[in-house]
Design an enzyme around this catalytic site. Structure first.
Site, PDB file in Angstrom:
ATOM      1  N   GLU A 267      46.029  39.767  37.658  1.00  0.00           N
ATOM      2  CA  GLU A 267      45.752  38.346  37.918  1.00  0.00           C
ATOM      3  C   GLU A 267      46.936  37.482  37.502  1.00  0.00           C
ATOM      4  OE1 GLU A 267      42.025  37.090  36.218  1.00  0.00           O
ATOM      5  OE2 GLU A 267      40.863  38.198  37.711  1.00  0.00           O
TER       6      GLU A 267
ATOM      7  N   GLU B  86      38.370  43.142  41.806  1.00  0.00           N
ATOM      8  CA  GLU B  86      37.549  42.799  40.633  1.00  0.00           C
ATOM      9  C   GLU B  86      36.640  41.624  40.971  1.00  0.00           C
ATOM     10  OE1 GLU B  86      39.676  42.347  36.740  1.00  0.00           O
ATOM     11  OE2 GLU B  86      38.339  40.622  36.487  1.00  0.00           O
TER      12      GLU B  86
HETATM   13  C1  IDC Z   1      37.624  39.896  29.968  1.00  0.00           C
HETATM   14  C2  IDC Z   1      36.747  40.832  29.160  1.00  0.00           C
HETATM   15  C3  IDC Z   1      36.667  40.363  27.725  1.00  0.00           C
HETATM   16  C4  IDC Z   1      38.075  40.187  27.173  1.00  0.00           C
HETATM   17  C5  IDC Z   1      38.890  39.259  28.077  1.00  0.00           C
HETATM   18  C6  IDC Z   1      40.337  39.148  27.634  1.00  0.00           C
HETATM   19  O1  IDC Z   1      35.457  40.917  29.762  1.00  0.00           O
HETATM   20  O2  IDC Z   1      35.957  41.299  26.944  1.00  0.00           O
HETATM   21  O3  IDC Z   1      37.997  39.617  25.875  1.00  0.00           O
HETATM   22  O4  IDC Z   1      38.899  39.793  29.400  1.00  0.00           O
HETATM   23  O5  IDC Z   1      40.964  40.382  27.660  1.00  0.00           O
HETATM   24  C7  IDC Z   1      39.211  38.480  34.560  1.00  0.00           C
HETATM   25  C8  IDC Z   1      40.128  39.509  33.993  1.00  0.00           C
HETATM   26  C9  IDC Z   1      39.403  40.391  33.002  1.00  0.00           C
HETATM   27  C10 IDC Z   1      38.383  39.606  32.197  1.00  0.00           C
HETATM   28  C11 IDC Z   1      37.318  39.114  33.159  1.00  0.00           C
HETATM   29  C12 IDC Z   1      36.156  38.376  32.464  1.00  0.00           C
HETATM   30  O6  IDC Z   1      40.777  40.278  34.992  1.00  0.00           O
HETATM   31  O7  IDC Z   1      40.358  40.995  32.167  1.00  0.00           O
HETATM   32  O8  IDC Z   1      37.783  40.455  31.244  1.00  0.00           O
HETATM   33  N1  IDC Z   1      37.957  38.251  34.146  1.00  0.00           N
HETATM   34  O9  IDC Z   1      36.619  37.258  31.771  1.00  0.00           O
HETATM   35  N2  IDC Z   1      39.495  37.610  35.504  1.00  0.00           N
HETATM   36  C13 IDC Z   1      38.452  36.788  35.672  1.00  0.00           C
HETATM   37  C14 IDC Z   1      37.452  37.197  34.813  1.00  0.00           C
END
Ligand code: IDC
Length: 345
Positions: free
Chosen positions: A174, A266
């Site tokens: 991302e 994702e």
């Molecule tokens: C989130 C995880 C969370 C973690 C955070 C930071 O669920 O546990 O603390 O990342 O690392 C994304 C990202 C993905 C995120 C997810 C939800 O690709 O890494 O995971 N998210 O926030 N993009 C949009 C949402």
């Protein structure tokens, strides 16, 4: 011996009777070592055909799968037992391996984490699953910050799996707080590393604004259409979180899908925090759209944590039983059901 009289005007004897028969062209193009009936045995080598993904026979297909959570956060959830359940009990096509770069990920132990990813690619391959290797940049969001790490990682992984047809390379999860120019510059430098080892591999390119096609930055898909990445077999990623993103973004995806090969590497059923209530009505509307457009998807996440994105109940990954609804959370039961119903239609 009889004397042989030659008639100069006679047509030469046809040689057909003595010529070797034409070699037979095999009717079924998919020939690989994947277990019979598995996604890879059925679909073989993938390629981008127009705006879709095609199987080896040239038929447009929609791949359905699951994204791991960060492999450094949940090191035990992707294993042979869980992958077997993903294939047999969910009838999914692939797993996405999220290799975070920061937050305790790849940068802290490149050799160890690269070996971990390579081992999991082998496990998925043995089961006949497709596998997406996700270079999970998130913070910082400019992929150029991790350019050298990306080159090393993808050189190692694509060398290791150069003989496989089931590996898809996702070069930047991302991108955020950066420009499409920077993302493109990064892609121009990383894709040749992969293609040097696996020339025909499918590569997924992240888009601006957390892979929102630029929407989260007030832009849209036109910046990509006007200045596309100049390689074959490329797809652009679009991510959504169903409780945060709704009909306005679906309309853009529908419009963009007419011009760009898209892949939802994702998505979540909750807000973009990955937590809070699931919005299953919105998630259903999204997945209906993706089905109609034959856009592949992976749900975040194949993990057993406390957040609502975890598909498995807490403690599941300490055991060996991953099949059935009993081990699943609300989001997990939702996506298993969705993948199963899709696989029968
Ligand atoms: C989130 C995880 C969370 C973690 C955070 C930071 O669920 O546990 O603390 O990342 O690392 C994304 C990202 C993905 C995120 C997810 C939800 O690709 O890494 O995971 N998210 O926030 N993009 C949009 C949402």
């Amino acid at each position: 011996l009889q004397t042989c009289s030659l008639d100069q005007n006679a047509a030469p004897e046809p040689e057909a009777t003595t010529a070797a028969p034409e070699p037979e062209v095999p009717a079924a193009p998919v020939v690989n070592d994947a277990p019979a009936g598995s996604p890879v045995a059925v679909n073989g080598k993938l390629s981008v055909c127009g705006v879709n993904l095609c199987n080896e026979a040239g038929t447009e297909i929609q791949l359905r799968g699951m994204s791991s959570h960060g492999l450094q956060f949940f090191p035990n959830c992707v294993n042979t037992d869980s992958l077997e359940a993903l294939r047999n009990d969910w009838k999914a096509d692939f797993v996405r391996l999220s290799m975070y770069v920061q937050e305790g990920g790849l940068e802290t132990d490149p050799v160890g984490f690269t070996a971990k990813v390579n081992g999991l690619v082998d496990d998925a391959t043995a089961l006949g699953l497709y596998v997406i290797v996700d270079f999970h940049i998130l913070t910082p969001g400019d992929p150029l910050f991790n350019l050298d790490r990306a080159k090393t990682f993808f050189e190692d992984v694509s060398t290791e799996h150069a003989d496989k047809d089931n590996v898809i390379y996702e070069i930047a999860n991302e991108p955020n707080n950066t420009s499409w120019d920077n993302i493109k510059s990064y892609a121009d430098q990383v894709i040749p590393v992969i293609r040097g080892n696996v020339p025909d591999s499918v590569v997924l390119v992240g888009t601006r604004g957390f892979s929102s096609l630029g929407l989260s930055d007030g832009s849209d898909e036109r910046e990509v259409i006007e200045d596309p990445v100049d390689f074959e077999n490329i797809m652009y990623t679009f991510h959504f979180y169903a409780a945060s993103h709704g009909a306005d973004r679906r309309a853009v995806v529908q419009r963009a899908a007419a011009s760009l090969p898209l892949f939802v590497s994702e998505f979540g059923t909750q807000t973009f925090t990955g937590d809070g209530n699931n919005d299953l009505a919105s998630a259903t509307a999204w997945l209906d759209l993706l089905k109609s457009l034959k856009i592949g998807y992976a749900m975040w996440s194949f993990s057993d944590g406390r957040e609502t994105n975890s598909a498995f109940k807490q403690g599941t990954c300490a055991g060996t039983d991953y099949a059935g609804n009993g081990v699943l959370t609300e989001s997990g039961a939702f996506i298993r059901d969705r993948i199963l119903s899709g696989s029968s239609s």
